[in-house]
Design an enzyme around this catalytic site. Structure first.
Site, short mmCIF file in Angstrom:
data_model
loop_
_atom_site.label_atom_id
_atom_site.label_comp_id
_atom_site.label_asym_id
_atom_site.label_seq_id
_atom_site.Cartn_x
_atom_site.Cartn_y
_atom_site.Cartn_z
N HIS A 518 -68.80 54.98 62.71
CA HIS A 518 -68.18 56.06 62.03
C HIS A 518 -67.13 55.29 60.85
O HIS A 518 -67.06 55.63 59.58
CB HIS A 518 -67.47 57.15 62.89
CG HIS A 518 -66.72 58.13 62.07
ND1 HIS A 518 -67.11 59.33 62.12
CD2 HIS A 518 -65.56 58.12 61.56
CE1 HIS A 518 -66.29 59.92 61.13
NE2 HIS A 518 -65.17 59.25 60.98
N GLU A 519 -66.52 54.59 61.60
CA GLU A 519 -65.16 54.22 60.58
C GLU A 519 -65.85 53.12 59.67
O GLU A 519 -65.37 52.91 58.69
CB GLU A 519 -64.11 53.41 61.58
CG GLU A 519 -63.45 54.42 62.29
CD GLU A 519 -62.72 55.52 61.80
OE1 GLU A 519 -62.42 55.16 60.62
OE2 GLU A 519 -62.59 56.43 62.22
N HIS A 522 -66.90 54.93 56.67
CA HIS A 522 -65.75 54.99 55.66
C HIS A 522 -65.62 53.63 54.86
O HIS A 522 -65.42 53.88 53.50
CB HIS A 522 -64.29 55.22 56.43
CG HIS A 522 -64.08 56.56 57.01
ND1 HIS A 522 -64.15 57.70 56.03
CD2 HIS A 522 -63.84 57.13 58.10
CE1 HIS A 522 -63.91 58.90 56.93
NE2 HIS A 522 -63.76 58.63 58.11
N HIS A 525 -68.11 53.42 51.84
CA HIS A 525 -67.71 54.43 50.94
C HIS A 525 -66.67 53.69 50.23
O HIS A 525 -66.74 53.83 48.82
CB HIS A 525 -66.86 55.74 51.86
CG HIS A 525 -67.15 56.65 50.79
ND1 HIS A 525 -66.45 57.96 51.13
CD2 HIS A 525 -67.24 56.99 49.47
CE1 HIS A 525 -66.40 58.79 50.04
NE2 HIS A 525 -67.13 58.21 49.17
#
Length: 740
Positions: A518-519, A522, A525
């Protein structure tokens, strides 16, 4: 968008396209733009102060990464003061420019101001979250109100706004790139949102409120961290910790000694209501004491009690909203969100409540059956839930959590799992490096390379829990990507994984595996940002969109090809059996009554706090009134809140009370983004899964776009359709998958 959970077009729209109606947007700027041409006549060279000290210039390290071997705590106060002074001079130069206002001399000049302040802020606030000290906390307390006042001096500068408004009002005559148009729109909207159109008296009130909010939210964050540390559970004997491993019991003994209780044992709290060690503890009294310690932190009276503090924060926010003519903080603060209105977010969540409530009751019944089978004479309570949920899970899906963890070594999860996934989707490669000073010995660094071998950016990985770190997991930048400044991203991921004892393998739960994926979503992104301006770069998107790129990357944690590359047993080297993978995937729908319920409850509690009018919020002053409001709010949700408390109680709800805005009236964003995520997963699977073609398409349509366009349009460019909510509900087990 089908079925009973329909989201109308207005719900998923953003005002940007409408607001830019009549504005010609090209991919290239027009050098003959008359409003920019007017600037060329002015020979204007204002004098700007020159900073001194470490943060006065860009770092000489690769990627301009901060050199933590040279930065001292004493560097921060003067750097903040100088950074603010320089930016004030830069803003004055914009205001005093004799040339007519133009996009270049006003909007871009404002965007480029404050470079030194940005450098020191990125590093300082990165450390106060991940590796703070008493000195840094003191600086944070001192500098917060000053920064709030500084920002207000810019956002509420009437002469500056006059120039911004002149450019904005002339936008129909201008030819701009799409990103230029987005920056103009954001600059104008943010200043209006800050109070540029208010009266002088109202602006003064806003500035006073902002200063107090800055002080209070900093104090809230620090107090919650201190309260979490102070509320560690101390027990007298190792027998009370039955179920924990020998190394975990040894760590508990060491923590107790650190806390001045030698010969005893201490269990540290994590930031959420539910505690990760509860399922392992076989002593029910210890489980209850630990859970109650978690719920009671920051609400026991004394200097570590946050209840009057958070009530004041809520009241100030509601008061500020009223100055803008808004009924509540949620309505005021959601102006730039994808959902746009509180009613859209609330309606989205409330439609899930009936199915979720039924799931909670059904799962509780199954847990009580299991308790009765064991001959126990009690009904399930929150501190029992995960212990018995895991037992039912083990029986229904033949899953042993400890056995599964044996396949998940943290380093392999990162390098052979997450990095492998990024390579397969995007062609990115990674190189561990040892020449970059870090802020803590546990932090590792990696250079990312594009498929063509060019450098993409620098990544810091900080995985382990420690007292100097706030709870949770997050991503942020030390250096932001920007073509204006020719900077590449320097990004860090911070997690709170309990560190294994010296000499033992660093195994992690599957939940932590998903968090690592998940991190890094980020991070991708941020790494794939391709913007001119920092304000629109990478993760500078709407709060209810920014979690989408991170959540969708969790899907690859259980993708067979990825799993087989990283999930190797730490003792045997055996690859995780696919039969076990299938069980993991099937088991993800189990326990959604708690796992999904606690998030929905926290999101709805957030909305309750931030839907208060100024008068209603002002009436909540005492700890008892705060508790009463929380109890009433939770009781109105229609969920089993006594069995499934919210993921955060108000008194330690850092997401919504620990910064001037943060996730206030925005915790729903995790759910909203999950809707996008689960629909996007369907798209990936419909189009071949883990392929470079799919990665290139996702990068081009979403990950590289930053905050430059309408989010509904961005999603539609990716998926070719509007998002549907059904995939999320099916994945959570709240809706049946349609028959083939």
């Amino acid at each position: 968008m089908l079925g009973p959970f329909m989201l109308g077009p207005s719900t998923l729209s953003i005002a940007l396209a409408a607001a830019l109606a009549g504005c010609a947007i090209n991919q290239e700027a027009d050098p003959m733009n008359p409003i920019d041409k007017a600037n060329s006549a002015a020979d204007y060279s204002p004098k700007i102060p020159v900073g001194t000290g470490y943060f006065a210039t860009d770092s000489s390290l690769p990627f301009m990464a901060p050199d933590f071997s040279k930065i001292t705590e004493d560097d921060y106060p003067p750097a903040f003061e100088q950074g603010m002074a320089i930016q004030r001079a830069e803003v004055a130069a914009i205001v005093n420019n004799p040339a007519a206002p133009s996009f270049t001399n006003t909007i871009v000049a404002l965007e480029k101001s404050g470079r030194m302040l940005g450098r020191v802020s990125n590093v300082f606030f990165g450390l106060t979250g991940s590796n703070t000290t008493p000195r840094l906390d003191d600086i944070d307390t001192e500098i917060g109100p000053k920064l709030a006042a500084h920002n207000d001096s810019i956002n509420l500068n009437a002469a500056l706004f006059e120039r911004v408004k002149a450019v904005y009002d002339n936008r129909s005559a201008m030819t701009m790139t799409r990103e230029d148009a987005a920056l103009l729109e954001k600059t104008y909207d943010d200043m209006v949102h800050a109070g540029a159109l208010l009266s002088e008296d109202e602006r003064s009130q806003v500035m006073a409120i902002n200063g107090e909010l800055s002080r209070l939210t900093t104090e809230f964050s620090q107090t919650v961290r201190e309260g979490t540390l102070a509320n560690a559970l101390i027990v007298d004997t190792a027998e009370e910790l039955a179920g924990l491993s020998d190394s975990e019991i040894q760590q508990a003994a060491e923590l107790a000694a650190e806390k001045g209780a030698p010969g005893k044992y201490a269990l540290a709290l994590q930031n959420t209501s539910q505690q990760p060690v509860l399922p392992a503890l076989t002593n029910r009294e210890t489980r209850e004491r630990l859970f109650q310690a978690s719920l009671a932190r920051s609400s026991k009276g004394g200097e570590l009690d946050t209840r009057t503090m958070l009530a004041r924060i809520a009241a100030l926010r509601a008061q500020k909203a009223s100055l803008f003519g808004k009924p509540d903080w949620a309505t005021y603060t959601m102006y730039d969100r994808m959902a746009k209105q509180p009613s859209a977010a609330l309606g989205f969540m409330q439609q899930m409540v009936p199915a979720l409530s039924a799931t909670q009751r059904n799962e509780a019944d199954l847990l009580n059956e299991k308790i009765a089978e064991e001959g126990k004479n009690f009904t399930v309570q929150p501190w029992d839930w995960y212990l018995y949920a895991n037992k039912v899970k083990a029986e229904q899906y033949a899953i042993d959590e400890d056995q599964i963890a044996g396949y998940f070594q943290l380093e392999k999860v990162l390098e052979d799992g997450v990095f492998y996934m990024a390579n397969k989707l995007y062609g990115v490669t990674f190189e561990r490096r040892y020449d970059i000073p870090t802020y803590h010995p546990d932090v590792s660094t990696y250079t990312l390379f594009e498929a063509d071998g060019s450098e993409l950016g620098l990544f810091y990985f900080d995985p382990f829990q420690r007292p100097s770190k706030r709870g949770g997991a997050w991503m942020s930048n030390f250096v932001d990507q920007s073509h204006v400044w020719n900077t590449k991203p320097v990004i860090y991921n911070v997690l709170n994984i309990p560190k294994a004892a010296e000499g033992e393998p660093q195994l992690v739960s599957f939940d932590n595996v998903e968090t690592v994926f998940h991190e890094f979503g980020h991070a991708l992104h941020g790494f794939f940002a391709d913007q001119q301006y920092v304000s629109l770069s990478g993760t500078s998107t709407a709060r209810d969109f920014v979690e989408f790129p991170s959540q969708v990357h969790e899907m690859w944690a259980t993708h067979p090809e990825v799993l087989q590359n990283y999930a190797k047993h730490y003792e045997t080297g055996e690859t995780i059996p696919m039969a076990m993978v299938e069980k993991i995937q099937k088991s993800l729908k189990w326990n959604q009554g708690y796992e999904f319920g606690e998030i929905v409850e926290a999101a709805l509690l957030d909305m309750k706090w931030h839907s208060l009018s100024a008068a209603q919020a002002a009436a909540l002053e005492t700890p008892e009134e705060v508790d009463g409001f929380e109890r009433q709010s939770l009781s109105e949700l229609g969920l089993e809140v006594d069995l499934v408390p919210p993921r955060y109680r108000s008194s330690y709800f850092n997401h919504i009370f620990s910064s001037p805005a943060g996730y206030s009236a925005g915790y729903y964003s995790y759910l909203w983004s999950e809707m996008l995520d689960k629909d996007a997963r369907d798209w990936f699977m419909e189009n071949g899964g883990l392929t470079r073609e799919n990665g290139a398409h996702y990068r081009e349509t979403v990950l590289s776009q930053g905050g430059t366009m309408d989010y509904s349009m961005m999603y539609k460019n990716f998926a070719g359709r509007d998002p549907k909510v059904e995939p999320m509900l099916i994945s959570r087990g709240l809706m049946q998958e349609p028959a083939e």
